[in-house]
Enzyme design. Structure first.
Site, PDB file in Angstrom:
ATOM      1  N   GLU A  77      -6.966 -19.145  30.467  1.00 43.83           N
ATOM      2  CA  GLU A  77      -7.080 -20.540  30.910  1.00 43.83           C
ATOM      3  C   GLU A  77      -7.187 -21.432  29.671  1.00 43.83           C
ATOM      4  O   GLU A  77      -7.931 -21.105  28.752  1.00 43.83           O
ATOM      5  CB  GLU A  77      -8.337 -20.721  31.789  1.00 43.83           C
TER       6      GLU A  77
ATOM      7  N   GLY B 183     -18.286 -20.499  28.163  1.00 45.89           N
ATOM      8  CA  GLY B 183     -19.464 -19.791  28.650  1.00 45.89           C
ATOM      9  C   GLY B 183     -19.039 -18.553  29.423  1.00 45.89           C
ATOM     10  O   GLY B 183     -19.578 -17.465  29.240  1.00 45.89           O
TER      11      GLY B 183
ATOM     12  N   MET C 241     -15.438 -17.071  32.241  1.00 50.92           N
ATOM     13  CA  MET C 241     -14.118 -17.344  32.820  1.00 50.92           C
ATOM     14  C   MET C 241     -13.904 -16.494  34.058  1.00 50.92           C
ATOM     15  O   MET C 241     -14.119 -15.282  34.032  1.00 50.92           O
ATOM     16  CB  MET C 241     -13.041 -17.055  31.760  1.00 50.92           C
ATOM     17  N   GLU C 242     -13.433 -17.159  35.137  1.00 52.51           N
ATOM     18  CA  GLU C 242     -13.423 -16.562  36.475  1.00 52.51           C
ATOM     19  C   GLU C 242     -12.209 -15.687  36.781  1.00 52.51           C
ATOM     20  O   GLU C 242     -11.795 -15.589  37.950  1.00 52.51           O
ATOM     21  CB  GLU C 242     -13.484 -17.682  37.518  1.00 52.51           C
ATOM     22  N   ASN C 243     -11.624 -15.014  35.781  1.00 56.60           N
ATOM     23  CA  ASN C 243     -10.487 -14.124  36.076  1.00 56.60           C
ATOM     24  C   ASN C 243     -10.790 -13.303  37.324  1.00 56.60           C
ATOM     25  O   ASN C 243     -11.881 -12.748  37.452  1.00 56.60           O
ATOM     26  CB  ASN C 243     -10.246 -13.171  34.908  1.00 56.60           C
TER      27      ASN C 243
ATOM     28  N   HIS D 265     -21.657 -19.168  39.420  1.00 54.45           N
ATOM     29  CA  HIS D 265     -20.556 -20.127  39.249  1.00 54.45           C
ATOM     30  C   HIS D 265     -19.217 -19.375  39.235  1.00 54.45           C
ATOM     31  O   HIS D 265     -18.283 -19.724  39.974  1.00 54.45           O
ATOM     32  CB  HIS D 265     -20.757 -20.886  37.926  1.00 54.45           C
ATOM     33  N   GLU D 266     -19.138 -18.346  38.396  1.00 56.46           N
ATOM     34  CA  GLU D 266     -17.863 -17.616  38.275  1.00 56.46           C
ATOM     35  C   GLU D 266     -17.504 -16.888  39.564  1.00 56.46           C
ATOM     36  O   GLU D 266     -16.326 -16.801  39.931  1.00 56.46           O
ATOM     37  CB  GLU D 266     -17.930 -16.624  37.112  1.00 56.46           C
TER      38      GLU D 266
ATOM     39  N   HIS E  34     -15.982 -19.051  42.178  1.00 56.67           N
ATOM     40  CA  HIS E  34     -14.560 -19.264  41.890  1.00 56.67           C
ATOM     41  C   HIS E  34     -13.665 -18.181  42.494  1.00 56.67           C
ATOM     42  O   HIS E  34     -12.470 -18.408  42.652  1.00 56.67           O
ATOM     43  CB  HIS E  34     -14.325 -19.215  40.382  1.00 56.67           C
TER      44      HIS E  34
END
Length: 847
Positions: free
Chosen positions: A120, A252, A254-256, A288-289, A292
């Site tokens: 991203e 911080g 990443m929502e892969n 949070h992730e 997503h």
């Protein structure tokens, strides 16, 4: 006119990826075989920093050109329709923390690496040729080869299907956007569990960490997925959810999809020595992730202008989920109200700020969208307002409809409002467009007019100069008296004030609970009434008063000098969020004093006045009978007392340091940074900073490293400052991911400011090459502006940054930060004398 998207020429359906990574030679070679619909006879596919070896359709060589400016491969197919194109390529393996990259760490004195990915916003095109746009969703089959040695672990979005001839083959993915593809390999340890519905959950990290550091994250991840499945009424769509801690990571987390990547400090912690705040931070980042995985991954924004649709929602959901699974942490108060809310209000008050929804095309400008104060914090405030208007039942019903309509596809903001509107009579879209499409927010001026009527007036609030364009918002007023639910006009007459006051039976207030994105400027009649009931207000309402006063002072609607005598009224609160806001506001007074002046001496005495009773009550070390509030308040009070040069506090801190000299890491994490900083600032001696730097290099616990960083950079010794700055370019001492924190900390110290500022200007080109491709690069400009507040520094800032104003991704930040410094310079010039007089007077009153 918007640039043409590559998806308009070619619509991929499936990728067969073969990627071969040679860590020794730092090269990537591979073939990206893409099946899809050619809409035009000439198609565009993204690449960046690649050497394109060949492009074939079946065995037919296709003519192509490479356009590096457009990050494109232009392929002449000669026909449209269904097509399979195989692109053979090679590319470098870089150290920029973007694309496919190595992460470095030490284990038993040996430097090692693991390989991870960060795609991203637009870095998948550095890893494999693709249509690298959110709308271009496809399925992916990954085959991964590398210079493997025994004991290494290989993970990706999907489970591994087989290993043949040294090639790892992974199961075909679900339909997803290119920026969510991820894989990693190296010597990893892991802990695994399973949700009640059978989803495999795992946490992976290097073997440099203690196994127990993975436990907390594993528990939170499992329970978060179970919560979301229930709340969204939609099953987690993949077989597994891996969480991976990377030693080098620019953001911080990443929502892969299925393989979430994290900075180590955002996922690993020592359960035996972690603060409430650290646990809250790690838990909310994970939540949070994982939010997503549905909101962003299952349904993805159609284009980057709706980035907020992903981030704002995940930001709200992380508090909602952690509050549900750990209610005793009170994250809405302890984190949201003290973190997201002031961050959004401060940033959004500067003229020129971006709106939550922004038109964007250039890749560098896409990266600049990731303004955490706007897209994350302000955006989440918008959705908190929606939640309050709808209630949770309607919110969940609307979301279920949204997922059903758009799963495995793309959506826009209006699609969300339409889905939520199915569960309510309110026109959510009409209300929300006033907040999402307009920058800034309103101040509601509440006053009793000459005729005795209570008048509410909304106007855009600016800290500093701002052009009033007559913007209006649909404001949920949340009044504690008889008032409209939503205020849409510039002015509202609510009728006779005395009658409203009598009917309410208490002081009249707006935005009760601080859930709407506006501030209130009460006239003297209303404010005096509120202050008489101060002790009856909730902690959030007291926090809000302090927060709003600070902003009004920044906008010159009230004077800081008027605020000074109010602060002691809050000093004995037993609420950590009130104390947090009190010292947030008190710290803003520091810009009005010159270091080492009589005025600063008075301000330090004022800080002592605000903190001495609480510090005496709490002491340095945790007690068995401490409440949760006490545990969180202690660091706030110690920090204030150390600034105040409270001699008893300083002496006790030194004694604690001596007691723990040989085992500094085992100091209570809540007080550890203050013990270390106190030692460097007040008991400086030859070799101390050197000792702490060695300790920093050897440390693995990310929180201990942060504490050491704070201590080392607080030195007043100019030779040590020069030594620290010399290490800024040495990745073996300071990782590029941590460099901004080091720079900011040295810059914020009066003794280090000149040296740090000289370094930034001297090394700017090097910095651009090292971390310039990363979405947080502009924060070097932001943190510089956060420190500067004199006319001289303003002139230097402008001289250095204004020539860069037309660089993609930098312009808005430079303009806003120039304005931010100018605002402080102007405010100090106007208020300095009155503020310092107020501090002096208040000390006399106390004496």
């Amino acid at each position: 006119m918007a640039a043409k998207h590559f998806y308009e020429t070619f619509q991929p359906d499936h990728y067969d990826l073969f990627i071969d990574i040679d860590r020794e030679k730092k090269t990537i070679t591979g073939t990206s075989t893409i099946t899809g619909e050619a809409v035009e006879e000439t198609i565009f596919i993204n690449q960046k920093f690649m050497n394109i070896i060949s492009v074939k359709e079946d065995d037919r060589e296709l003519p192509f050109t490479v356009d590096d400016d457009k990050e494109a491969i232009v392929i002449d197919l000669g026909h449209s329709g269904q097509v399979t194109v195989a692109v053979a390529y090679s590319a470098p393996l870089t150290d920029t923390m973007m694309g496919i990259y190595p992460s470095y760490y030490m284990l038993d004195g040996v430097k090692k690496q693991i390989i991870g990915t960060q795609f991203e916003t637009t870095s998948a095109r550095q890893a494999f040729p693709c249509v690298d746009e959110p709308e271009a969703k496809a399925t992916f089959t990954l085959a991964l080869k590398y210079d493997e040695h025994p004991g290494e672990v290989t993970i990706a979005n999907m489970p591994e299907a087989k290993v043949e001839d040294g090639v790892h083959y992974f199961a075909k993915s679900v339909r997803m956007s290119t920026y969510l593809v991820a894989f990693a390999f190296g010597e990893l340890q892991s802990k695994l569990t399973e949700t009640k519905d059978g989803v495999q959950v795992g946490v992976f990290a290097t073997k440099a960490h203690q196994p127990k550091e993975l436990d907390f994250a594993l528990d939170i991840a499992k329970r978060s997925i179970e919560f979301y499945e229930e709340f969204y009424q939609t099953k987690y769509p993949l077989p597994h959810s891996w969480q991976l801690a990377l030693p080098d990571f620019s953001a911080g987390a990443m929502e892969n999809w299925g393989l979430v990547t994290y900075r180590e400090a955002a996922i690993l912690l020592d359960p035996d020595n972690a603060t409430v705040a650290q646990k809250g931070y790690v838990a909310t980042v994970i939540a949070h992730e994982l939010a997503h995985q549905w909101f962003g991954d299952l349904v993805t924004m159609k284009w980057w202008d709706d980035l907020w649709l992903n981030e704002s929602f995940a930001n709200m959901m992380m508090y909602l989920s952690i509050d549900a699974i750990e209610p005793d942490w009170h994250v809405w108060d302890n984190m949201y109200q003290t973190g997201e809310v002031p961050m959004a209000l401060n940033r959004d008050a500067t003229d020129g700020v971006q709106s939550v929804h922004v038109e964007v095309e250039h890749p560098a400008d896409i990266d600049s969208l990731f303004d955490s104060a706007i897209v994350y914090a302000k955006g989440s405030r918008m959705l908190v307002m929606v939640r309050k208007l709808l209630g949770d039942d309607a919110l969940r019903a609307g979301l279920k409809y949204y997922f059903e309509q758009h799963q495995y596809g793309n959506a826009t903001g209006d699609d969300l409002w339409n889905a939520l509107s199915t569960a309510t009579d309110l026109d959510i879209g009409e209300i929300m467009h006033t907040w999402l499409d307009q920058p800034g927010y309103p101040v509601v001026i509440a006053k009793v007019a000459d005729n005795g009527h209570l008048i509410l007036e909304q106007q855009q609030f600016f800290a500093g100069e701002g052009e009033d364009k007559g913007r209006l918002w649909a404001i949920p007023l949340n009044a504690n008296f008889e008032a409209p639910k939503i205020m849409t006009k510039a002015e509202v007459d609510l009728g006779n004030y005395q009658k409203l006051r009598e009917n309410a039976g208490h002081a009249l207030r707006l935005n009760v609970g601080n859930s709407s994105h506006f501030i209130v400027n009460y006239d003297e009649t209303l404010m005096s009434d509120i202050m008489t009931e101060l002790n009856e207000l909730t902690a959030v309402d007291q926090l809000q008063l302090l927060q709003d006063l600070g902003l009004l002072a920044e906008g010159k609607q009230v004077s800081y000098a008027e605020i000074v005598p109010l602060l002691p009224k809050f000093a004995n609160s037993k609420s950590n969020i009130v104390i947090n806001s009190l010292f947030d506001l008190a710290r803003k007074l520091r810009k009005f004093v010159t270091p080492a002046s009589i005025e600063e001496k008075n301000l330090k005495q004022f800080f002592n006045q605000l903190s001495h009773a609480q510090v005496a009550r709490l002491g340095w070390e945790a007690q068995a009978n401490d409440s949760m509030e006490d545990l969180q308040m202690r660091p706030l009070e110690l920090s204030a007392a150390l600034y105040a040069e409270n001699q008893a506090v300083i002496a006790t801190g030194h004694q604690i340091f001596n007691d723990y000299q040989s085992k500094l890491a085992s100091l209570d994490a809540a007080i550890r940074p203050y013990v270390l900083m106190n030692e460097v600032k007040n008991y400086a001696r030859t070799g101390l900073v050197e000792q702490l730097i060695k300790e920093y290099q050897a440390a693995v616990d990310p929180y201990y490293k942060e504490d050491l960083l704070s201590a080392i950079t607080s030195t007043k010794d100019e030779q040590e400052i020069d030594r620290i700055i010399a290490d800024f370019g040495d990745a073996d001492v300071i990782k590029p991911q941590d460099l901004r924190s080091w720079y900011y900390n040295v810059l914020a110290e009066p003794k280090g400011q000149q040296a740090a500022w000289d370094w930034l200007r001297d090394k700017w080109s090097w910095l651009e090459q090292t971390v310039g491709g990363d979405m947080s690069f502009t924060s070097y400009i932001t943190v510089t502006a956060r420190v500067f507040h004199t006319p001289e520094r303003l002139a230097e800032f402008k001289a250095f940054f204004e020539p860069k104003i037309n660089q993609p991704g930098l312009g808005r930040e430079i303009q806003m930060d120039t304005r931010s410094i100018a605002t402080k310079v102007d405010l100090i010039e106007h208020e300095k004398t009155a503020v310092n007089e107020a501090i002096k007077t208040n000390l006399a009153i106390e004496d």
